[in-house]
Structure formats: C-alpha cells, structure tokens
Design an enzyme around this catalytic site. Structure first.
Site, PDB file in Angstrom:
ATOM      1  N   CYS A 196       0.845  -1.200   0.000  1.00 31.62           N
ATOM      2  CA  CYS A 196       0.000   0.000   0.000  1.00 31.62           C
ATOM      3  C   CYS A 196       0.880   1.249   0.000  1.00 31.62           C
ATOM      4  CB  CYS A 196      -0.911  -0.001   1.222  1.00 31.62           C
ATOM      5  SG  CYS A 196      -2.228  -1.245   1.149  1.00 31.62           S
ATOM      6  N   CYS A 220      -3.679   0.365  -3.195  1.00 32.00           N
ATOM      7  CA  CYS A 220      -4.301   0.654  -1.907  1.00 32.00           C
ATOM      8  C   CYS A 220      -3.539   1.774  -1.200  1.00 32.00           C
ATOM      9  CB  CYS A 220      -4.344  -0.600  -1.022  1.00 32.00           C
ATOM     10  SG  CYS A 220      -2.741  -1.376  -0.744  1.00 32.00           S
TER      11      CYS A 220
END
Length: 280
Positions: free
Chosen positions: A130, A212
């Site tokens: 992420c 993400c």
C-alpha cells in the site's frame, strides 16, 4: 508270434510348385525392393502435394512482433526475479513464457480477449505494498525516473509482468503456430482488440484493482488535455481504483520549463520531499 519287420518303401520325390535358381530368386527380391521403394516415394510425393499449404499471415498496418520475443521474455523474467526482486525467485519463468505465447499464438489477432491472459496473470501475481502505486499519463519518462530513484514505488512497468512486456510487440495468426514478424494489427487502423492493446488494458486493470492506500499519478501539465479520458489511465485505471482501498489520489501535474523538465531538482525532491525548497 512271428516277428514282422517293416522296411520303408522308397517313393518318388514330388517336384515343388516351381523350381527357381538362386540367381533368379535374388533378382526377384531386388525387383520387389525397388518396386516397394518406388511406391513409397510416390506416396510421399502425393502426400506433400495434397497436404494443405500454410497461407502467409495477413498484412497489417502495425509493426510486426519483436525479433527474439520468447528469448527476451525469458531473459527479462530471470533478470527481474533473480536480480531486481529476488523475493519473486520462486516464479517459474519457463511457464510464464509459455503462458505468454499461448495467449495469442494460433488465434485471430483482432479477437484477443482478457480471458486469453488469465493464466499469465496468475503466474505473475505480485503483491504491491500500500502507498506504493504510481500511475502516469503522457509522462512515462518522468514517472519512471521517479520510481528509479524511489525503488519502493511501483509503476506498472516496475512490476514483473510490466517489466517483461515493456516496449515489446507481438501477434500471431489464426492459421499458424508461428509469430507474425512482418506486421501486427494497428490499434487505430486495424482493430482495438489486438493482442498488445488487450494485454495492457488487462494488466492495467489488475494494477489499479490492487492499488491501496495513498496512490499517485504523474500527469503532463504542458499538454492541452492533461487528463485524457481516452488514455489508459483515464479509460481503464481510474475506473478500477477501489474507493474502499484507496484513501488518497495525489496528482502530480508536471509542466515543461523552457521546453524541458527540470529533472535534477525533481529527483532531489523525490529523495528529500520535506526540504523547504521542494515546497515552492
């Protein structure tokens, strides 16, 4: 009891069905062998003449497949998995190369589909942390300069599948097991559903779906349509970012100064983004 003894009675030897001299028999054998060879040769010639000949691949308006495509794919796969990202050393490069070529060989190059590349996607599965995904539109060089300095950041071309395919071209033909090195469909002049266009749309979709945290996009502010809805980012990637996974989309709109970027300061600021001079 009287002793009876039986003696054999000589009989006249019956003649064989035919009496041939050894020389004649040898000649007959040779003749039969010659006739057999002639028949085999005739059968081979007839078979070759009657065998359907492969038709030459259709001529397209785009560039043909990259020479030594399979060897390049295999070499890049090993370079990435063994040197650049050894954590992916378990990847089977042989199977990856086979899945890649099987996705388009012996298929109509104007009817490629996302499904064709599913096995390849599975074999090149890779987890991107992420806050590490970087997208770009009309700014490929600058985006890749950025990730070259920040090696914890990833554009699509910094992933295994993107690294393998970057800059390559490929296509086959429905009537052949060979690649077409002469020409491939042009996405605009021939067909949009060609192997290369479908591939990049497919892997771009997956790259966006897996993003993400904080996501970045590098845009070119020196062109009239900085955000081009027909680009891969505007047409595919932005629509496949998941709001539940992506918390922030940060756009870097880069402008030309004097006709060129200022890459030195930009790269310095990439390394030290909190420096006061990078906030001006």
């Amino acid at each position: 009891m009287s002793d009876h003894r039986f003696s054999s009675v000589p009989t006249e030897e019956e003649p064989g069905c035919c009496h041939l001299s050894r020389k004649v028999k040898v000649c007959l054998c040779v003749l039969l062998c010659v006739l057999l060879c002639v028949l085999v040769a005739v059968a081979v010639v007839v078979g070759v003449l009657m065998w359907p000949r492969a038709t030459p691949p259709r001529a397209w308006n785009g560039t043909g497949s990259t020479p030594h495509f399979s060897e390049i794919v295999l070499g890049r796969c090993f370079t990435y998995t063994q040197l650049l990202r050894p954590e992916l050393g378990h990847a089977d490069c042989g199977q990856i190369g086979k899945a890649f070529t099987n996705a388009f060989l012996s298929k109509d190059p104007c009817h490629s589909s996302e499904q064709d590349y599913q096995l390849l996607l599975k074999l090149t599965s890779q987890t991107i942390p992420c806050h590490s995904s970087v997208f770009w539109s009309k700014s490929t060089q600058l985006a890749h300069l950025y990730t070259r300095v920040r090696q914890d950041m990833f554009t699509l071309e910094d992933t295994l599948i993107g690294y393998i395919a970057d800059g390559l071209n490929w296509c086959g033909d429905a009537g052949s097991y060979e690649m077409n090195y002469q020409s491939c469909p042009h996405w605009r002049k021939d067909c949009i559903n060609n192997p290369v266009s479908v591939f990049w749309d497919t892997v771009s979709k997956r790259f966006a779906e897996n993003a993400c945290g904080e996501v970045q996009v590098v845009l070119n502010g020196s062109v009239s349509n900085t955000f081009d809805k027909n680009s891969t980012f505007g047409r595919v990637e932005i629509h496949n970012l998941h709001p539940g996974k992506v918390s922030v989309l940060k756009a870097w709109v880069m402008h030309d100064i004097g006709g060129v970027y200022r890459p030195i300061k930009f790269l310095q600021c990439v390394k030290s983004p909190e420096d006061s001079s990078c906030r001006k």
